[in-house]
Design a protein around this motif. Structure first.
Motif, short mmCIF file in Angstrom:
data_model
loop_
_atom_site.label_atom_id
_atom_site.label_comp_id
_atom_site.label_asym_id
_atom_site.label_seq_id
_atom_site.Cartn_x
_atom_site.Cartn_y
_atom_site.Cartn_z
N PHE A 1 0.84 -1.21 0.00
CA PHE A 1 0.00 0.00 0.00
C PHE A 1 0.87 1.26 0.00
CE2 PHE A 1 0.38 -1.18 4.52
CZ PHE A 1 0.71 0.03 5.12
N ASN A 2 0.24 2.33 -0.50
CA ASN A 2 0.87 3.65 -0.54
C ASN A 2 0.50 4.38 0.76
OD1 ASN A 2 1.55 6.32 -0.92
ND2 ASN A 2 0.58 6.50 -2.94
N TYR A 3 1.45 4.52 1.65
CA TYR A 3 1.12 5.07 2.97
C TYR A 3 0.61 6.50 2.88
CZ TYR A 3 5.52 7.70 3.05
OH TYR A 3 6.54 8.57 2.76
N LYS A 4 0.97 7.20 1.81
CA LYS A 4 0.52 8.59 1.69
C LYS A 4 -0.97 8.67 1.39
CE LYS A 4 4.98 10.52 0.32
NZ LYS A 4 5.80 10.93 -0.83
N GLU A 5 -1.54 7.59 0.91
CA GLU A 5 -2.97 7.60 0.58
C GLU A 5 -3.80 6.86 1.62
OE1 GLU A 5 -3.47 6.32 -3.43
OE2 GLU A 5 -2.80 8.25 -4.21
N GLU A 6 -3.20 6.53 2.74
CA GLU A 6 -3.93 5.81 3.79
C GLU A 6 -4.15 6.75 4.96
OE1 GLU A 6 -5.16 2.85 3.58
OE2 GLU A 6 -4.13 2.08 1.79
N PRO A 7 -5.39 7.21 5.16
CA PRO A 7 -5.62 8.12 6.30
C PRO A 7 -5.40 7.41 7.64
CG PRO A 7 -7.68 7.51 5.24
CD PRO A 7 -6.59 6.96 4.38
N ASP A 8 -5.50 6.07 7.63
CA ASP A 8 -5.41 5.32 8.89
C ASP A 8 -4.48 4.13 8.66
OD1 ASP A 8 -5.78 3.64 11.04
OD2 ASP A 8 -7.98 3.89 11.11
N LEU A 9 -3.25 4.25 9.14
CA LEU A 9 -2.26 3.20 8.88
C LEU A 9 -2.66 1.89 9.58
CD1 LEU A 9 1.06 5.24 9.24
CD2 LEU A 9 -0.04 4.46 7.13
N ASP A 10 -3.26 2.02 10.76
CA ASP A 10 -3.73 0.83 11.48
C ASP A 10 -4.72 0.06 10.61
OD1 ASP A 10 -4.32 -0.94 13.64
OD2 ASP A 10 -6.04 0.29 14.17
N ALA A 11 -5.65 0.79 10.00
CA ALA A 11 -6.66 0.13 9.14
C ALA A 11 -5.99 -0.50 7.92
CB ALA A 11 -7.72 1.15 8.72
N VAL B 1 2.16 -0.29 13.57
CA VAL B 1 2.62 -1.69 13.50
C VAL B 1 2.56 -2.34 14.87
CG1 VAL B 1 4.65 -3.15 13.15
CG2 VAL B 1 4.04 -1.43 11.43
N LEU B 2 2.98 -1.64 15.91
CA LEU B 2 3.02 -2.23 17.26
C LEU B 2 1.66 -2.81 17.65
CD1 LEU B 2 5.31 0.34 19.10
CD2 LEU B 2 5.74 -2.12 18.96
N ASN C 1 -10.80 -5.60 24.94
CA ASN C 1 -10.91 -4.78 23.73
C ASN C 1 -9.69 -5.13 22.90
OD1 ASN C 1 -10.50 -2.73 21.86
ND2 ASN C 1 -11.28 -1.13 23.23
N PRO C 2 -9.90 -5.56 21.67
CA PRO C 2 -8.76 -6.04 20.88
C PRO C 2 -7.68 -4.98 20.67
CG PRO C 2 -10.75 -5.88 19.52
CD PRO C 2 -11.16 -5.67 20.95
N SER C 3 -8.05 -3.70 20.72
CA SER C 3 -7.04 -2.69 20.44
C SER C 3 -6.31 -2.23 21.70
CB SER C 3 -7.66 -1.49 19.71
OG SER C 3 -8.37 -0.71 20.62
N THR C 4 -6.67 -2.77 22.85
CA THR C 4 -5.92 -2.38 24.05
C THR C 4 -5.13 -3.57 24.55
OG1 THR C 4 -7.76 -2.91 25.48
CG2 THR C 4 -7.61 -0.64 24.74
#
Lengths: 348, 348
Positions: A209-219, A244-245, B66-69
């Motif tokens: 994916f292009n990180y510049k076009e992803e408003p939500d990196l987690d998603a 990533v964490l 909660n999966p995100s915590t």
């Protein structure tokens, strides 16, 4: 060839603050001529530089040394040429190990001709039929970084999921292909549609994916790696690391190769998801290529057949002319390179 | 002993937000009586709980899953008793492995009497002449955490410098003494003058400081460890971790055992010095005690002689009475304990 030259060099004007700019560097031609000969008894070697490597860590070397800031190796000296890995041809030698006509690689100053005392300079076996420029990258420290960082730090297993940031860069493209050779599921991020296309269609990544076009990196990570990440090969730091964490699997490994997004900020971005290191039992380890020098022969044994059998593809972004060096180096910090950034100083 | 009792329990009222408070827990006495007998054929064991362990991870279990915590193990259930490691005496048993009068340790609910199906319950050898409460700590998961985290994650060498946060706590006190036994130079931080005194005068730390009285943690670390830190045993997270990262030596190791300062914040504190992981080539690794279960026999072989020969000192902070359990557990998050926090439920 003439017997004397006016040497051209790329000089650091002064220590930088913030991001490196082209104007922080200056291309100068010596007013004096240099004779293309080494002094008898000097044990020196005179080389003509052919290719110079542009690498992110060089930006750190442009800053004033300060014990409380980052410093891998010594800072460059204002008014003097910058330096890095390069490929050169021996013009004259007073060192019995090297002779005129030899090709070598190692650390050299950014200039047309260098007189060196060859410590950490390696002879190139020209019977290995690969482009000479490869010794600035895949067959040099870049290759060793990817190899050691991935195989020694991450202990990959077949079927594991691997995520790589700056994946089309010098190191990232190799790690991705090593991971595919291991039978891993490989996802990369990069900063343009063109780079993402290369990841998918040239390097054989499973997703990108292009990180510049992803408003939500987690998603974005959850979309590409819904099962989570076993191995993260970290090249960028900052927001990407934080996302990533949250997506690491239990017993995940993070090889910290670089954090290019952080090197030239006034203050580092702050990471908030480190407590996942405990609950996910994550190992996170920083390293530099020199840690793996003992593995260099083993690395070459692995990588040379891969290159010959075209199991590994290596993309270089070659800019020609020492005068274009400042732009090529600075471009790295804006993601302008596609693949390994190399500066071609002279024809072979 | 009577044949029936009204069992007393410590109940979680509801999932918590923010720091655990005493009022999040409730001590209740059953309106029904329980017979102190197990049903024939049930394979169950009825135990009387003597000591219960108060540990920081239990605070995480009080939050809604909660999966995100963060979540190490399952959350507690509102309306039901909380649980943790404990030491108990067998009152009645339908399991042939256990008999009346045996002492055991393992996971139990916070209540006076528990009917359990003994999975993960271990018999205590009473010929080993140590206080029974030790099985909630030094001879149980706390000891294994300190042992595995220090020896297996940190690979300590004689003469190295070791820094431990929350150093007078259950795990910290053991790690510090293990490090001294290895011949390391050991520095700890704690949150009161009394705790610092214990570190220096009881546990034999080489140096120690009260972090609450240090306006600049970086300066405190540089004062106590001017040569830098080889090994950091991390129990707190947040600002302390950020200061430590700047003071790590090359090839330093950080064992991430806990981050108690972060568990109950609305948002984790943000760390800005992670790029030091690269330049210092730091390994940072999270773990939980269960990772080292295979090492448990080796650990006991090491630790029991140390206790007998008084080479290891172990400080417990024992509070008596189940009704004082909520205060004892909540006190952990305010650093009120000195040493391992234990709740004594009943006389042996």
């Amino acid at each position: 060839m003439e017997n004397t030259v006016r040497n051209k060099q790329v000089i650091l004007r002064d220590y930088i603050e913030g991001f490196p700019k082209e104007s922080d560097l200056k291309v100068v031609t010596a007013s004096n001529t240099t004779e293309l000969k080494v002094k008898p008894g000097s044990m020196a070697v005179l080389v003509k530089n052919l290719y110079l490597s542009c690498d992110p860590y060089m930006g750190i070397r442009m800053r004033e040394p300060n014990p409380s800031t980052l410093a891998l190796i010594d800072a460059f000296v204002p008014g003097k040429p910058i330096a890095g890995f390069g490929v050169s041809k021996v013009i004259d030698s007073d060192d019995p190990v090297f002779e005129k006509g030899d090709y070598v690689w190692g650390l050299v100053d950014w200039e047309e001709y260098s007189t060196i005392h060859p410590i950490g300079i390696f002879k190139i076996d020209i019977n290995i039929n690969v482009p000479l420029s490869y010794y600035t990258g895949i067959l040099g420290m870049i290759g060793l970084t990817a190899y050691g960082g991935f195989f020694e730090i991450c202990s990959p297993k077949k079927g594991e999921t691997v995520f790589i940031s700056a994946a089309s860069g010098a190191v990232g493209q190799l790690v991705g292909q090593f991971a595919k050779l291991m039978g891993c599921y490989v996802v990369g991020s990069a900063g343009s549609k063109q780079k993402v296309d290369i990841l998918l269609n040239k390097f054989g990544f499973d997703d990108a994916f292009n990180y510049k076009e992803e408003p939500d990196l987690d998603a974005a990570l959850k979309r590409c790696l819904p099962q989570g990440i076993d191995i993260y090969f970290e090249n960028v730091g900052g927001k990407m690391l934080d996302a990533v964490l949250m997506n690491m699997k239990d017993n995940g490994r993070i090889a910290v190769c670089g954090m290019i997004s952080q090197y030239h900020l006034k203050a580092n971005e702050r990471i908030q998801n480190l407590p996942f290191v405990i609950v996910k039992k994550i190992k996170m380890q920083g390293f530099v290529c020199f840690d793996f020098l003992n593995s260099f022969p083993k690395f070459l044994e692995f990588v040379l057949p891969c290159i010959k059998e075209r199991k590994l593809i290596y993309v270089e972004d070659i800019v020609e002319g020492l005068e274009n060096g400042p732009a090529a180096l600075v471009g790295l910090f804006h993601g302008q390179n596609v693949g390994k950034q190399v500066l071609k100083v002279a024809r072979e």
